[in-house]
Structure formats: C-alpha cells, structure tokens
Design an enzyme around this catalytic site. Structure first.
Site, PDB file in Angstrom:
ATOM      1  CE  LYS A  25      12.571  40.545  33.324  1.00 28.55           C
ATOM      2  NZ  LYS A  25      13.034  41.391  32.267  1.00 28.55           N
ATOM      3  CG  HIS A  31      11.225  35.890  34.168  1.00 25.64           C
ATOM      4  ND1 HIS A  31      12.449  36.428  33.851  1.00 25.64           N
ATOM      5  CD2 HIS A  31      10.574  35.688  32.999  1.00 25.64           C
ATOM      6  CE1 HIS A  31      12.543  36.542  32.533  1.00 25.64           C
ATOM      7  NE2 HIS A  31      11.420  36.100  31.989  1.00 25.64           N
ATOM      8  CB  SER A  70      13.409  33.176  33.699  1.00 21.84           C
ATOM      9  OG  SER A  70      13.490  33.423  35.081  1.00 21.84           O
TER      10      SER A  70
END
Length: 143
Positions: free
Chosen positions: A44, A71, A112
């Site tokens: 991420k 995230h 995200s």
C-alpha cells in the site's frame, strides 16, 4: 521621532526573524524526501501534501510500505514525524505499488478505501524522479 524609528527598527527585526524562520522551514520542507517506499514487493502507498505550518511552501510526497495493513497505518506513522518538523500533512489518496527492483519496474494501481484513489500520475512523476532508470507505469486497475 526616536520612538517611530525605534518601532521601525523593532518591526524590521521581527520581519527579518520571521523571514529567516520561513526560509528555514522551506529548507526543512525541501529536505523531506519526495519518495520513501520499500525496496521490493507489492504494498500500500499514500500520496501526501506536506505544507509548512503557517506558510505557503508545500510539496507532494509518496510513502509506501509492506508493513502497513491499511493505508491509514502509513498516515498514522508519517504524519506525527512530519508535524515534529513543523509541517502539516494531508493525505490526497492511496493505492498500491508493485516494486520489482530486479527488473527495475514499478507499477502504481488501485485505491484506498479510507482515503480514495491517489492521482497516480502525480505519484508516478515523483517515482520517476527518484527511480530514473526504472520503467514506472500506472493504471486504474484494482489488482
């Protein structure tokens, strides 16, 4: 007459002090790396706007790591460190990075859930500046 000159002098000293402080903060901003990502793997990432507190100077930075399950874990780690340097930061969005350092390729994709999709084109430009000898691409693919 003397008091006017005295005020002028004090005012000028304050202005000079503020200018030096702002200059120092802009220098501190310039020293913050544009990109900090893991050296290998798929993970991420978030795109952040970092701004000098009470100033106009700002820049966007990319942060990504395999150690983040979500995230917001990246943001929760990065934000306090930047605030300690006198900066404010805002997450502009996120996604994933696939970093293959053997083949010198980076692929930016996804989004995200918490922050929405980062502008991958901005992230890719930042990555290209740091990884000049890599093939860096992006897509709106989820995987």
């Amino acid at each position: 007459m003397l008091s006017v000159l005295g005020r002028s002098l004090i005012s000028r000293r304050l202005t000079d002090s503020v200018c030096r402080s702002v200059g120092t903060m802009a220098e501190a901003l310039a020293k913050i790396p544009d990109v900090e990502i893991d050296p290998e793997g798929t993970f991420k990432y978030i795109l952040l706007r970092v701004k000098v507190k009470d100033g106009d100077a700002q820049k966007d930075v990319v942060r990504g790591t395999k150690s983040a399950e979500y995230h917001n874990h990246i943001f929760e780690k990065v934000s306090p460190a930047l605030e300690a340097l006198g900066m404010e930061c805002k997450c502009l969005g996120g996604g994933k990075i696939e970093h293959n350092n053997k083949d010198k390729k980076i692929r930016v994709f996804g989004e995200s859930t918490a922050f929405g999709k980062a502008d991958h084109s901005v992230s890719v430009e930042k990555l290209k500046a740091v990884f000049g000898d890599y093939e860096v691409t992006w897509s709106d693919d989820k995987k």
